[in-house]
Design a protein around this motif. Structure first.
Motif, PDB file in Angstrom:
ATOM      1  N   UNK A 153       0.845  -1.190   0.000  1.00 28.37           N
ATOM      2  CA  UNK A 153       0.000   0.000   0.000  1.00 28.37           C
ATOM      3  C   UNK A 153       0.880   1.241   0.000  1.00 28.37           C
ATOM      4  N   UNK A 154       0.594   2.132  -0.934  1.00 25.83           N
ATOM      5  CA  UNK A 154       1.291   3.407  -1.020  1.00 25.83           C
ATOM      6  C   UNK A 154       0.303   4.499  -0.616  1.00 25.83           C
ATOM      7  N   UNK A 155       0.622   5.207   0.439  1.00 29.18           N
ATOM      8  CA  UNK A 155      -0.241   6.282   0.930  1.00 29.18           C
ATOM      9  C   UNK A 155       0.287   7.615   0.420  1.00 29.18           C
ATOM     10  N   UNK A 156      -0.539   8.344  -0.305  1.00 26.97           N
ATOM     11  CA  UNK A 156      -0.161   9.671  -0.789  1.00 26.97           C
ATOM     12  C   UNK A 156      -0.857  10.706   0.078  1.00 26.97           C
ATOM     13  N   UNK A 157      -0.054  11.502   0.753  1.00 26.19           N
ATOM     14  CA  UNK A 157      -0.571  12.544   1.640  1.00 26.19           C
ATOM     15  C   UNK A 157      -0.190  13.888   1.020  1.00 26.19           C
ATOM     16  N   UNK A 158      -1.153  14.494   0.344  1.00 26.50           N
ATOM     17  CA  UNK A 158      -0.845  15.717  -0.385  1.00 26.50           C
ATOM     18  C   UNK A 158      -1.931  16.763  -0.286  1.00 26.50           C
ATOM     19  N   UNK A 159      -1.784  17.783  -1.114  1.00 26.60           N
ATOM     20  CA  UNK A 159      -2.752  18.880  -1.147  1.00 26.60           C
ATOM     21  C   UNK A 159      -3.508  18.847  -2.474  1.00 26.60           C
ATOM     22  N   UNK A 160      -3.992  20.002  -2.931  1.00 24.50           N
ATOM     23  CA  UNK A 160      -4.811  20.056  -4.139  1.00 24.50           C
ATOM     24  C   UNK A 160      -4.069  19.581  -5.388  1.00 24.50           C
ATOM     25  N   UNK A 161      -2.749  19.684  -5.384  1.00 23.21           N
ATOM     26  CA  UNK A 161      -1.971  19.239  -6.536  1.00 23.21           C
ATOM     27  C   UNK A 161      -2.048  17.732  -6.727  1.00 23.21           C
ATOM     28  N   UNK A 162      -2.374  17.032  -5.661  1.00 19.69           N
ATOM     29  CA  UNK A 162      -2.529  15.574  -5.736  1.00 19.69           C
ATOM     30  C   UNK A 162      -3.977  15.137  -5.591  1.00 19.69           C
ATOM     31  N   UNK A 163      -4.855  16.082  -5.216  1.00 22.17           N
ATOM     32  CA  UNK A 163      -6.264  15.751  -4.959  1.00 22.17           C
ATOM     33  C   UNK A 163      -7.164  15.998  -6.162  1.00 22.17           C
ATOM     34  N   UNK A 164      -6.561  16.241  -7.328  1.00 25.80           N
ATOM     35  CA  UNK A 164      -7.313  16.446  -8.577  1.00 25.80           C
ATOM     36  C   UNK A 164      -8.226  17.667  -8.512  1.00 25.80           C
ATOM     37  N   UNK A 165      -7.767  18.734  -7.888  1.00 23.08           N
ATOM     38  CA  UNK A 165      -8.558  19.966  -7.818  1.00 23.08           C
ATOM     39  C   UNK A 165      -8.832  20.497  -9.231  1.00 23.08           C
ATOM     40  N   UNK A 166     -10.104  20.712  -9.535  1.00 20.16           N
ATOM     41  CA  UNK A 166     -10.504  21.259 -10.826  1.00 20.16           C
ATOM     42  C   UNK A 166     -10.393  20.303 -11.994  1.00 20.16           C
ATOM     43  N   UNK A 167     -10.124  19.035 -11.702  1.00 21.36           N
ATOM     44  CA  UNK A 167      -9.955  18.045 -12.765  1.00 21.36           C
ATOM     45  C   UNK A 167     -11.056  16.989 -12.714  1.00 21.36           C
ATOM     46  N   UNK A 168     -11.264  16.327 -13.838  1.00 25.72           N
ATOM     47  CA  UNK A 168     -12.150  15.169 -13.847  1.00 25.72           C
ATOM     48  C   UNK A 168     -11.481  14.050 -13.066  1.00 25.72           C
ATOM     49  N   UNK A 169     -12.278  13.244 -12.362  1.00 31.39           N
ATOM     50  CA  UNK A 169     -11.705  12.137 -11.591  1.00 31.39           C
ATOM     51  C   UNK A 169     -10.908  11.210 -12.507  1.00 31.39           C
ATOM     52  N   UNK A 170      -9.740  10.865 -12.044  1.00 30.95           N
ATOM     53  CA  UNK A 170      -8.884   9.965 -12.812  1.00 30.95           C
ATOM     54  C   UNK A 170      -7.888  10.675 -13.706  1.00 30.95           C
ATOM     55  N   UNK A 171      -7.894  12.032 -13.686  1.00 31.53           N
ATOM     56  CA  UNK A 171      -7.006  12.787 -14.567  1.00 31.53           C
ATOM     57  C   UNK A 171      -5.720  13.237 -13.896  1.00 31.53           C
ATOM     58  N   UNK A 172      -5.656  13.152 -12.568  1.00 31.26           N
ATOM     59  CA  UNK A 172      -4.496  13.631 -11.836  1.00 31.26           C
ATOM     60  C   UNK A 172      -3.344  12.639 -11.831  1.00 31.26           C
ATOM     61  N   UNK A 173      -2.192  13.115 -11.375  1.00 32.89           N
ATOM     62  CA  UNK A 173      -0.986  12.276 -11.437  1.00 32.89           C
ATOM     63  C   UNK A 173      -1.107  11.016 -10.587  1.00 32.89           C
ATOM     64  N   UNK A 174      -1.840  11.069  -9.473  1.00 28.28           N
ATOM     65  CA  UNK A 174      -1.972   9.881  -8.612  1.00 28.28           C
ATOM     66  C   UNK A 174      -2.731   8.780  -9.344  1.00 28.28           C
TER      67      UNK A 174
END
Length: 220
Positions: free
Chosen positions: A39-60
């Motif tokens: 399990x890889x846990x990503x603890x981030x902010x809006x840059x990792x939370x897909x702010x303003x993006x369609x789900x599945x479009x962010x780097x995570x």
């Protein structure tokens, strides 16, 4: 005498069988534990939370797909929250560690501290505390660094950027120096707020992160 010897042989055979079964069970349990996905846990902010993006479009999400494509036995839990600071991440981390028991913790925090001009020493202390907490839980820490504009002076922005390298050395933690490398200088890759990258920028962000993430997962 013959009967006594016979009983001894029978008892020994039974004991050996029990031991053999026990050994097989232990091997089976070990094999199951080894084959369980990390399990890889990503603890981030809006840059990792897909702010303003369609789900599945962010780097995570793109990283999750890449893990599948490359048949790397790991699963990502994205615990990123828009607006998150290092203080908020520090508060949330213990419960996340207890719930998910990750092998790797990716910390992508600090940008909001920097944009608000919060003390660098405080942000560094929070990142240090998170790294210590994750390490004590048996997780490998990976840091994702950030640069900020010199709005609060060059000295502040330089110290802010340098804290990631300092912590990386302190904890022997793999580091992505700047997640927006190749993106930050291209205004056309940002949303209207000029802070959050568009979906088309996230493959570049992943390209910055992936080599470090892949190696961290494989060596944990």
């Amino acid at each position: 005498m013959r009967n006594v010897l016979g009983r001894l042989v029978t008892d020994l055979s039974k004991k050996l069988s029990v031991h053999a079964v026990a050994a097989l069970l232990l091997l089976s349990a070990a094999a199951s534990a080894y084959s369980a996905p990390k399990t890889v846990l990503v603890l981030g902010d809006s840059l990792s939370a897909e702010y303003g993006l369609a789900r599945g479009a962010g780097w995570v999400a793109l990283a999750e797909q890449k893990l599948k494509d490359e048949k790397i036995d790991a699963a990502i839990v994205n615990a990123s929250v828009s607006g998150e600071t290092t203080s908020g991440g520090r508060t949330r981390l213990p419960a996340l560690l207890d719930k998910y028991k990750p092998a790797v913790v990716v910390i992508e925090l600090g940008a909001n501290d920097g944009l608000r001009g919060l003390p660098v020493n405080a942000a560094q202390a929070n990142l240090r505390a998170m790294s210590e907490t994750a390490a004590k839980a048996g997780a490998k820490v990976m840091l994702i660094g950030m640069r900020i504009p010199p709005n609060y002076g060059r000295d502040y922005s330089d110290k802010f950027f340098a804290m990631y390298g300092t912590l990386s050395k302190e904890f022997n933690a793999p580091l992505v120096p700047f997640m927006l490398d190749g993106v930050a200088d291209k205004t056309q890759l940002f949303q209207a707020d000029r802070l959050h990258p568009l979906a088309q920028a996230h493959p570049t962000i992943l390209a910055n992160i992936w080599p470090v993430l892949q190696k961290t997962i494989k060596t944990k």
